[in-house]
Design an enzyme around this catalytic site. Structure first.
Site, PDB file in Angstrom:
ATOM      1  CD  GLU A  55      -2.218  -1.957   1.862  1.00 47.46           C
ATOM      2  OE1 GLU A  55      -1.810  -1.898   3.020  1.00 47.46           O
ATOM      3  OE2 GLU A  55      -2.601  -3.014   1.325  1.00 47.46           O
ATOM      4  CG  ASP A  75      -2.976   7.695   9.197  1.00 48.04           C
ATOM      5  OD1 ASP A  75      -2.895   6.455   9.335  1.00 48.04           O
ATOM      6  OD2 ASP A  75      -3.303   8.239   8.140  1.00 48.04           O
TER       7      ASP A  75
END
Lengths: 394, 256
Positions: B45, B56
């Site tokens: 990814e 995140d």
């Protein structure tokens, strides 16, 4: 056509809920329950009782003789600065804390820029006995020290956010991350008409008390329940949403939004979103925002911590797009001068956010018979140090 | 056949690595992909950095910030990837937030993805309903698979709904948290993995978030097709440089 929210959570093409799956549970819970809870009779009773006896509402609609004379028009100031905690922010936090109680949440988080929303959240958490965590940019913690002290005195944990530009947008990111990490027991009291649906609508509804009162008060004073102009400053835009709410679809009323242009619209240090922004996604909402060509969110600047946000609420993006509202950008110097002027003409020290709205009278001429209502969204106690430094007052 | 589908069909114990494009150096992107391929990972990814990565944790916030300071942008990323298919044949996925993709223009973005050989996308802040209404046709036109997330809070009915519309794999978020929180899988996580396993979903599942070692990788592989490691990989690069990639992957696969 209505300028209010549609059934899918959009204002025109703006709004919606662009959220990661991790937030879906919380957002869905709110979306499915907020209207029902807010409309319950017991909720309304409690909400109105607190607004009256705890916040001190209704806030006065004060005719400013001196400003009116100076600018040859009729200027009313809606005195949200007289609310408990010193700004309009408490209207929303009272509403949301009651909602959080109904949803059986035990922990409250919030973001804050100028600290007004943080203080208003810490206050209602103290009142209701809920744990309170406020995320605040490190830069804002420095420039709004009195509010940081107040939050701590009220028992809240203030967490300094050092990511990004260390201001409001970063505090909002961090609060959202906290919510992802605490999906069951926590309610996030968003402080402005920003974020994913249903926050913009929910906050606007709680703030709509401002325009509901204006209607009644104008009727008594002027014999009509609408002004020719309503004016408010816009960061995210919660005080503006509350001031405009009852007049959104009343085209007799001209709406003016005042944005902060910082050191000038083209200076590279500005927060004038409608001048500099384009459509994109910020904090879960499709709206106008300041960004680079690559879609990275820009770091805004304003002398006022409460207007230092790179987007505007979707309700206002739609008012701009449809030209329902006029948007005027006011820079740091114009705002500071207007703040000092109100202090010395009327004996009212406004928050620097509000000073931006007040500076409009130097920029736009009104007719002698125009009835103008300007929302005096907050008081300037928190900004004293900035004013004193700026003007070199000894 | 799309490389993601082929990989999911043929392999078990899939190890998929997330990294941030343009980190630690602007030109690290293709070097990391090639090294990962050589070290035997099954899927990659590629993180398209965003200034405000909502889901995140600190590690990916940091790598994204540095990558942006290094000068990475969407055009440059496609440029860095233009010859990648000469050497790398495993599935490549771009993972990024919606706004940079939206500004690039969704159709142009997808077209570019196809031209450099990207197989699929993960866009955490693109909800499935908006995808189905507005985006799906364009993704399909360029043979890109969209991969959706489920979390411990996702209701059974919604898991079924996501499964029905899923095209590649279902990205199983291991716990209620942002990326990079490394704790042991607790009882609750295992129950949740088990529940998903027993639902007989038609889409394969890969577990991600909070996976940093061989132990978690083994557990994840027991309950799904494999796992995605992101923050731990980036932390390792930060500490030990790109030379350590081989070792890191070996430690995850076979610590002995």
């Amino acid at each position: 056509m209505s300028y209010n929210i549609d059934t899918k959570g959009y204002y025109g093409k703006f709004g919606g809920a662009y959220i990661p799956e991790m937030l879906l549970h919380n957002i869905t819970e709110l979306k499915e329950n907020y209207q029902r809870i807010i409309n319950e009779k017991s909720f309304q009773l409690k909400f109105n009782e607190l607004l009256k006896n705890y916040v001190g509402r209704p806030s006065p609609l004060y005719f400013s003789r001196k400003l009116s004379d100076k600018y040859s028009t009729k200027i009313y100031l809606k005195r949200e600065d007289l609310n408990h905690t010193g700004s309009h922010k408490i209207n929303n936090t009272i509403g949301q804390i009651l909602l959080a109680k109904k949803l059986k949440k035990s922990r409250i988080i919030a973001e804050t820029g100028a600290g007004q929303h943080g203080v208003a959240t810490a206050t209602v958490c103290a009142l209701m006995g809920l744990k309170c965590i406020v995320y605040m940019g490190a830069k804002d913690i420095k420039r709004q020290a009195p509010n940081v002290a107040r939050m701590k005195m009220l028992g809240a944990d203030v967490i300094s956010v050092k990511s990004g530009s260390s201001t409001l947008k970063d505090a909002t990111n961090e609060a959202m991350r906290d919510w992802i990490n605490n999906p069951v027991n926590t309610h996030y009291i968003v402080g402005s008409v920003v974020g994913p649906h249903p926050f913009p609508d929910m906050v606007a509804r709680f703030q709509s008390i401002i325009s509901k009162e204006i209607k009644k008060q104008l009727m008594v004073i002027e014999g009509r329940d609408y002004p020719d102009y309503i004016i408010a400053c816009v960061g995210g835009g919660s005080n503006a949403a509350g001031t405009f709410y009852e007049y959104l679809d009343d085209e007799r009323v001209n709406i003016i939004c005042v944005e902060a242009s910082g050191k000038g619209v083209s200076s590279g240090q500005s927060a004038a979103t409608t001048k500099l922004g384009k459509i994109g996604i910020i904090h879960g909402s499709k709206t106008l925002l300041m960004q680079t060509e690559d879609g990275q969110i820009s770091e805004p600047y304003s002398i006022s911590a409460g207007l230092d946000y790179p987007g505007i609420g979707p309700i206002h993006a739609n008012l701009f797009e449809t030209k329902r509202a006029e948007f005027i950008a006011i820079d740091d110097d114009e705002a500071m001068t207007a703040g000092l002027q109100l202090s010395q003409l009327e004996g009212i020290i406004p928050a620097i956010e509000t000073s931006h709205a007040l500076a409009i009278f130097e920029n736009k001429r009104f007719n002698k018979d125009d009835i103008i209502v300007l929302n005096l969204s907050g008081r300037g106690d928190k900004d004293l140090e900035n004013y004193i430094k700026y003007f070199g007052i000894k | 056949m799309n490389r993601i589908i082929k990989c999911l069909k043929e392999k078990d114990n899939i190890l998929s690595i997330y990294f941030t494009a343009g980190y630690p150096k602007l030109e690290s992107t293709s070097k990391i992909i090639k090294t990962l391929k050589k070290s035997g990972v099954d899927m990659i990814e590629i993180g398209l950095p965003f200034s405000d990565p909502l889901s995140d944790g600190k590690t990916i916030q940091m790598s994204s910030k540095i990558a942006l300071e290094n000068g990475i942008n969407t055009n440059l990323l496609f440029d860095q990837l233009k010859d990648i298919r000469d050497e790398v044949n495993i599935p490549l996925i771009i993972m990024g937030y919606l706004n940079p993709i939206f500004q690039f223009g969704l159709e142009s973005f997808c077209e570019k993805c196809m031209s450099v050989g990207i197989d699929g996308l993960i866009i955490p802040d693109l909800p499935i309903d908006i995808y189905l209404n507005d985006y799906k046709k364009i993704f399909q036109k360029f043979n890109l698979l969209n991969n959706f997330l489920v979390t411990p809070q996702t209701k059974t009915s919604r898991i079924r709904y996501i499964d029905k519309h899923s095209e590649g794999f279902i990205y199983v978020v291991s716990s209620s948290s942002i990326t990079g929180s490394t704790k042991k899988f607790d009882r609750e996580s295992i129950d949740y993995f088990n529940k998903l396993k027993n639902m007989n979903l038609s889409s394969p599942r890969i577990i991600g978030f909070g996976i940093s070692n061989n132990e978690n990788f083994s557990i994840a592989s027991r309950y799904s097709k494999g796992c995605i490691i992101g923050s731990a990989f980036i932390k390792n690069i930060e500490k030990n440089g790109l030379e350590s990639i081989n070792n890191f992957i070996r430690e995850i696969r076979n610590p002995d």
